[in-house]
Design an enzyme around this catalytic site. Structure first.
Site, PDB file in Angstrom:
ATOM      1  N   TRP A  35       0.831  -1.218   0.000  1.00 51.64           N
ATOM      2  CA  TRP A  35       0.000   0.000   0.000  1.00 51.64           C
ATOM      3  C   TRP A  35       0.857   1.257   0.000  1.00 51.64           C
ATOM      4  CZ3 TRP A  35       0.104  -3.836   3.580  1.00 51.64           C
ATOM      5  CH2 TRP A  35       0.703  -3.561   4.805  1.00 51.64           C
ATOM      6  N   GLU A  48      -5.371  -0.046   6.638  1.00 55.87           N
ATOM      7  CA  GLU A  48      -5.582   0.384   8.026  1.00 55.87           C
ATOM      8  C   GLU A  48      -6.587  -0.509   8.749  1.00 55.87           C
ATOM      9  OE1 GLU A  48      -3.834   2.282   9.881  1.00 55.87           O
ATOM     10  OE2 GLU A  48      -2.539   2.749   8.200  1.00 55.87           O
ATOM     11  N   GLN A  53      -5.235  -4.790  15.104  1.00 56.12           N
ATOM     12  CA  GLN A  53      -5.124  -6.068  15.820  1.00 56.12           C
ATOM     13  C   GLN A  53      -4.470  -7.189  15.005  1.00 56.12           C
ATOM     14  OE1 GLN A  53      -9.051  -5.308  16.217  1.00 56.12           O
ATOM     15  NE2 GLN A  53      -9.176  -5.344  18.434  1.00 56.12           N
ATOM     16  N   THR A  54      -3.782  -6.839  13.919  1.00 53.91           N
ATOM     17  CA  THR A  54      -3.120  -7.864  13.106  1.00 53.91           C
ATOM     18  C   THR A  54      -1.741  -7.358  12.683  1.00 53.91           C
ATOM     19  OG1 THR A  54      -5.271  -8.540  12.249  1.00 53.91           O
ATOM     20  CG2 THR A  54      -3.361  -9.317  11.042  1.00 53.91           C
ATOM     21  N   TYR A  93     -11.465 -11.117  14.028  1.00 56.26           N
ATOM     22  CA  TYR A  93     -12.169  -9.848  14.276  1.00 56.26           C
ATOM     23  C   TYR A  93     -12.981  -9.459  13.034  1.00 56.26           C
ATOM     24  CZ  TYR A  93      -9.055  -9.646  18.281  1.00 56.26           C
ATOM     25  OH  TYR A  93      -8.387  -9.941  19.435  1.00 56.26           O
ATOM     26  N   TYR A 129      -9.118   6.235  15.718  1.00 54.66           N
ATOM     27  CA  TYR A 129      -7.867   5.764  15.112  1.00 54.66           C
ATOM     28  C   TYR A 129      -7.971   5.781  13.581  1.00 54.66           C
ATOM     29  CZ  TYR A 129      -4.447   2.704  13.101  1.00 54.66           C
ATOM     30  OH  TYR A 129      -3.472   2.205  12.280  1.00 54.66           O
ATOM     31  N   ASP A 147      -2.139   4.694  18.334  1.00 51.72           N
ATOM     32  CA  ASP A 147      -2.419   3.271  18.539  1.00 51.72           C
ATOM     33  C   ASP A 147      -1.428   2.752  19.584  1.00 51.72           C
ATOM     34  OD1 ASP A 147      -0.010   3.103  17.240  1.00 51.72           O
ATOM     35  OD2 ASP A 147      -0.668   1.668  15.723  1.00 51.72           O
ATOM     36  N   GLU A 192       2.884   7.532   9.963  1.00 49.65           N
ATOM     37  CA  GLU A 192       3.405   6.226   9.528  1.00 49.65           C
ATOM     38  C   GLU A 192       4.739   5.941  10.198  1.00 49.65           C
ATOM     39  OE1 GLU A 192       2.868   4.164   5.476  1.00 49.65           O
ATOM     40  OE2 GLU A 192       2.917   6.308   5.050  1.00 49.65           O
ATOM     41  N   CYS A 202      11.161   0.457  18.630  1.00 42.53           N
ATOM     42  CA  CYS A 202      10.741   0.672  20.020  1.00 42.53           C
ATOM     43  C   CYS A 202       9.786  -0.451  20.429  1.00 42.53           C
ATOM     44  CB  CYS A 202      10.079   2.047  20.151  1.00 42.53           C
ATOM     45  SG  CYS A 202       9.886   2.541  21.873  1.00 42.53           S
ATOM     46  N   CYS A 212      18.182   3.473  17.647  1.00 40.24           N
ATOM     47  CA  CYS A 212      16.944   4.269  17.537  1.00 40.24           C
ATOM     48  C   CYS A 212      17.263   5.691  17.062  1.00 40.24           C
ATOM     49  CB  CYS A 212      16.247   4.316  18.892  1.00 40.24           C
ATOM     50  SG  CYS A 212      14.774   5.349  18.859  1.00 40.24           S
TER      51      CYS A 212
HETATM   52 FE1  SF4 Z   1      12.063   3.553  22.250  1.00 42.10          FE
HETATM   53 FE2  SF4 Z   1      14.023   4.792  20.975  1.00 42.10          FE
HETATM   54 FE3  SF4 Z   1      13.397   5.519  23.430  1.00 42.10          FE
HETATM   55 FE4  SF4 Z   1      14.576   3.189  23.022  1.00 42.10          FE
HETATM   56  S1  SF4 Z   1      15.442   5.180  22.622  1.00 42.10           S
HETATM   57  S2  SF4 Z   1      12.833   3.564  24.353  1.00 42.10           S
HETATM   58  S3  SF4 Z   1      13.692   2.571  21.078  1.00 42.10           S
HETATM   59  S4  SF4 Z   1      12.087   5.699  21.633  1.00 42.10           S
END
Ligand code: SF4
Length: 353
Positions: A35, A48, A53-54, A93, A129, A147, A192, A202, A212
């Site tokens: 998409w 979306e 839930q998937t 669902y 959402y 979400d 996104e 995360c 990160c």
């Molecule tokens: Fe999440 Fe990045 Fe913070 Fe680690 S550093 S808790 S991955 S936002």
């Protein structure tokens, strides 16, 4: 380390740094997803709904198949509900499929496509959402998506240690932060990217903080509290036992039950009937096999027993419009719940023994 004051106390420069780092990372690292290759309102709506839930890897084959069967809102609006549910079979669902179908019908009857989250929320199955996701991703409207992934990222970024009684409570508590952090120039990309960061970096357990892109803005990372945030109380898992029957008639047809259209979860979806629905006693009956499935906070053990038919039972079946004898050829066509589709082979083997 950039100092992050709390939910909405960050300076404009701090939020700008966060948005830039997040956006740059997403442009460079976003997954190639169907998409995203060809974007359209329809593809955004379908993806979306399917993603609620998937996980992405589970829904990918469904998305491609769906696009072949129902390439646009018009085709979906004209489809039979049974074929829509069949295309959704295994995703679970099922209300999402029913709502998508209703949404396509409502949308194609409108003179204009809604342009704001509020207008989208007037349509079937579209809540806060979905309306934020659809209007920001497909129409560039500045609405923040919140979400589970976004809750996790923002609770950690802001070091929010509040104890939430449910995921819904956490979403409402984090919403002001999501609005404050939103990149209003690029809301679709920003939303996104937030969801992608939560899905890939995360993570709930073992977040990949060392790679990160927003680590320098993250209070939880700085304080070493990432894994304990967000603090959402999980409901205890309840164990439930369901006893089902395998019944074959003289013509070799199998007895299934279609859930009534008023059923909350599995309306118009077929499953093997329970002993209660067929009104039979299982005393002395041998257990053929058992399976287990999880729904919300329930762990359901399903036990299957083969029973023989008799005149009284057949009279009861004939008088119940939800019970249906299904021949083997039709088994492939009807929408069966995911677990029962998975167990079908074992059931047929057991019946043929
Ligand atoms: Fe999440 Fe990045 Fe913070 Fe680690 S550093 S808790 S991955 S936002």
């Amino acid at each position: 380390m950039l100092h992050v004051e709390g939910m909405q106390g960050e300076s404009t420069a701090q939020k700008k740094t966060f948005r830039r780092a997040l956006g740059d990372w997403f442009r460079a690292s976003a997954r190639d997803l169907p998409w995203r290759e060809t974007r359209s309102l329809y593809r955004t709506v379908i993806s979306e709904f399917m993603l609620q839930q998937t996980q992405v890897k589970t829904m990918l084959p469904y998305f491609d198949r769906w696009m072949q069967l129902f390439p646009d809102f018009e085709t979906l609006a004209k489809a039979e509900e049974a074929s829509v549910l069949k295309a959704w079979e295994g995703l679970g669902y099922y209300n999402r499929a029913r709502n998508l179908h209703k949404l396509a019908k409502a949308l194609t009857a409108l003179p204009d496509v809604p342009q704001t989250p509020e207008a989208w929320q007037a349509l079937p199955g579209v809540g806060p959402y979905s309306s934020a996701a659809i209007s920001s991703l497909a129409q560039g409207y500045a609405a923040a998506v919140v979400d589970g992934n976004v809750v996790r990222v923002l609770a950690r970024i802001t070091g929010n240690r509040q104890c939430f009684e449910s995921g819904a409570e956490a979403i409402e508590a984090i919403r002001p932060a999501a609005d404050a952090f939103l990149d209003k120039q690029n809301p679709g990309l920003h939303n996104e990217a937030m969801m992608e960061l939560g899905a890939l970096i995360c993570l709930k357990n073992n977040p990949s903080c060392m790679i990160c892109p927003v680590q320098h803005c993250c209070r939880a990372f700085n304080e070493g509290t990432a894994e304990s945030i967000p603090n959402i109380q999980r409901k205890k898992t309840e164990k439930v036992l369901v006893e089902r029957v395998l019944l074959e008639n003289a013509a070799g047809e199998i007895l299934l039950r279609k859930a009534p259209h008023t059923a909350k979860r599995l309306a118009n979806i077929y499953e093997f009937p329970t002993a209660e629905e067929v009104k039979v006693s299982l005393t002395g009956k041998a257990l053929l096999f058992k399976g287990s499935r999880g729904i919300a906070n329930q762990r359901i053990e399903e036990r299957f027993y083969k029973i023989a038919s008799d005149k009284q039972l057949e009279a009861h079946i004939a008088g119940d419009s939800l019970l249906e004898w299904i021949c083997e050829d039709r088994l492939e066509e009807i929408p069966l719940s995911g677990p029962h589709r998975k167990w079908l082979g074992k059931v047929i083997q057991a019946i043929e023994k």
